[in-house]
Design an enzyme around this catalytic site. Structure first.
Site, PDB file in Angstrom:
ATOM      1  CE  LYS A  46       6.881  15.156  31.834  1.00 26.02           C
ATOM      2  NZ  LYS A  46       6.095  13.935  31.544  1.00 26.02           N
ATOM      3  CD1 TRP A  65       7.585   9.164  34.674  1.00 25.17           C
ATOM      4  CD2 TRP A  65       5.362   8.963  34.862  1.00 25.17           C
ATOM      5  NE1 TRP A  65       7.076  10.386  35.051  1.00 25.17           N
ATOM      6  CE2 TRP A  65       5.732  10.293  35.177  1.00 25.17           C
ATOM      7  CE3 TRP A  65       4.009   8.604  34.916  1.00 25.17           C
ATOM      8  CZ2 TRP A  65       4.779  11.255  35.543  1.00 25.17           C
ATOM      9  CZ3 TRP A  65       3.070   9.559  35.283  1.00 25.17           C
ATOM     10  CH2 TRP A  65       3.456  10.876  35.591  1.00 25.17           C
ATOM     11  CG  ASP A  68       6.417   6.686  28.740  1.00 25.02           C
ATOM     12  OD1 ASP A  68       6.458   7.691  28.007  1.00 25.02           O
ATOM     13  OD2 ASP A  68       5.983   6.710  29.914  1.00 25.02           O
TER      14      ASP A  68
HETATM   15  C1  LIG Z   1       5.214  12.983  32.302  1.00 21.27           C
HETATM   16  C2  LIG Z   1       5.333  11.556  31.984  1.00 21.27           C
HETATM   17  C3  LIG Z   1       4.207  10.724  31.885  1.00 21.27           C
HETATM   18  C4  LIG Z   1       2.804  11.212  32.165  1.00 21.27           C
HETATM   19  O1  LIG Z   1       2.341  11.947  31.120  1.00 21.27           O
HETATM   20  P1  LIG Z   1       0.832  12.499  31.070  1.00 21.27           P
HETATM   21  O2  LIG Z   1       0.813  13.092  29.705  1.00 21.27           O
HETATM   22  O3  LIG Z   1       0.684  13.488  32.173  1.00 21.27           O
HETATM   23  O4  LIG Z   1      -0.085  11.348  31.205  1.00 21.27           O
HETATM   24  C5  LIG Z   1       4.403   9.404  31.538  1.00 21.27           C
HETATM   25  N1  LIG Z   1       5.627   8.911  31.300  1.00 21.27           N
HETATM   26  C6  LIG Z   1       6.728   9.681  31.394  1.00 21.27           C
HETATM   27  C7  LIG Z   1       8.071   9.083  31.116  1.00 21.27           C
HETATM   28  C8  LIG Z   1       6.621  11.019  31.737  1.00 21.27           C
HETATM   29  O5  LIG Z   1       7.709  11.789  31.832  1.00 21.27           O
END
Ligand SMILES: *Cc1c(COP(=O)(O)O)cnc(C)c1O
Length: 346
Positions: A182, A90, A158
């Site tokens: 998540k 990511w 993030d």
């Molecule tokens: C799942 C995830 C993403 C991607 O998220 P989307 O909502 O599908 O764009 C980005 N960063 C992390 C740390 C993730 O776990």
């Protein structure tokens, strides 16, 4: 997974939301009833994360992936240079978008060891517009237990896979973002928490829709928001609040993770490649002796009602995602299954 209590509540309110005679899905976002829903979600998030007054909260669309692009558009505007700590898949996606906006300096990376640890020293540039980190690495199973000190330079993180999983001092960050799917609710909504002085730094060519200023000013109601997803996020936050907040869930998360890691570390069959002090509380990657056994494990686990244990296609093996809504009993069931599997496949 989502808390069963939340799904039950959503089901009970599906046809008639609190006497309105309609579902939240059918409601205009310009009604008083809907305004109360989005305001309640924001108020709960502020309470649970102890978000200081000088931060704005936004409910946006496009996922964390849209933020990979939107953050550079809005914040990589002065020296057009940022620092990143590359801790995996990511981080790399975030870097790829930032490269389109300017210079990306890798201040530290754990790529040398397959992203199995979190770097502890950094080569920061004095003129970076911000520093970007991925607080929890969903695929690789690492997390920052301590955050880098960046002084005057804003720290952007993030938090998609560990928001609200443990206590965090929001005032250390310039911007926190997280896709909801998540740990917060259903897909479709992304949370952005931004320090107010960072709003309005976009170039004038930035499309109006992609400016934080636009959404902050309109309190996430510039256009139609992902209204139903925000409603469910509100219910999840209510559930967490009733449970005792982040402190309470952190204690549960640590117990859950310890149960699983302790067993993996004591097992002869299973192992976890991640450096102990950097292990994620949310995503636990592990492998058995070989791919054949991994496949057998995943198939048999599914038959026992233990789903979604296949590791990410980039790393293989297994991964147990034990987000906030996963109860302790769920992890216990997994560990019991692993013990039996090990015994039967010696
Ligand atoms: C799942 C995830 C993403 C991607 O998220 P989307 O909502 O599908 O764009 C980005 N960063 C992390 C740390 C993730 O776990």
């Amino acid at each position: 997974m989502l808390p069963e209590q939340v799904l039950a509540k959503a089901a009970s309110e599906m046809l008639d939301y609190r006497g309105t005679g309609m579902s939240v899905m059918e409601m205009s976002h310009r009604t008083k009833t809907y305004e109360a829903i989005i305001e309640n979600a924001e108020a709960l998030l502020r309470k649970l994360m102890n978000i200081p007054e000088n931060y704005s909260v936004m409910f946006l669309q496009g996922g964390a992936s849209q933020q990979f692009a939107m953050i550079p558009m809005n914040l990589m505007t002065k020296n057009k240079k940022i620092d990143v700590i590359n801790t995996g898949t990511w981080s790399k996606k975030a870097m790829a978008e930032a490269k389109l906006a300017g210079t990306v300096n890798v201040a530290a990376s754990s790529e040398d060891k397959n992203f199995s640890y979190i770097p502890k020293s950094y080569n920061f540039s004095p003129d970076a517009d911000y520093v970007h980190i991925t607080s929890n690495n969903t695929i690789e199973g690492t997390r920052f237990a301590n955050f880098p000190e960046t002084g005057e330079i804003p720290l952007v993180a993030d938090f998609s896979s560990n928001i609200l999983s443990e206590e965090v001092d929001v005032s250390k960050f310039g911007l926190i973002y997280a896709g909801a799917q998540k740990n917060l609710g259903p897909a479709g909504v992304t949370i952005v928490i931004i320090r107010n002085d960072l709003i309005g730094r976009h170039d004038e060519k930035t499309p109006i829709f992609f400016r934080y200023e636009t959404h902050a000013k309109e309190k996430s109601l510039y256009n139609t928001p992902p209204s139903y997803s925000i409603y469910i996020v509100g219910l999840v936050l209510e559930w967490l609040d009733q449970l005792g907040g982040v402190k309470a869930i952190e204690a549960i998360n640590k117990e859950k993770a310890a149960l699983l890691y302790d067993y993996i570390d004591s097992s002869e069959m299973f192992s976890c490649p991640v450096n102990k002090e950097d292990r994620s509380l949310m995503n636990v990657p592990f492998t058995a002796f070989n791919d054949e056994l991994n496949d057998k494990f995943i198939k048999e686990a599914e038959k026992h009602g233990l789903s979604a244990l296949k590791g990410h296609r980039l790393v293989g093996g297994m991964r147990a995602s034990i987000y906030n809504a996963m109860p302790f009993e769920g992890v216990k069931a997994l560990v019991e299954f692993m013990k039996n599997f090990e015994k039967n496949n010696k």
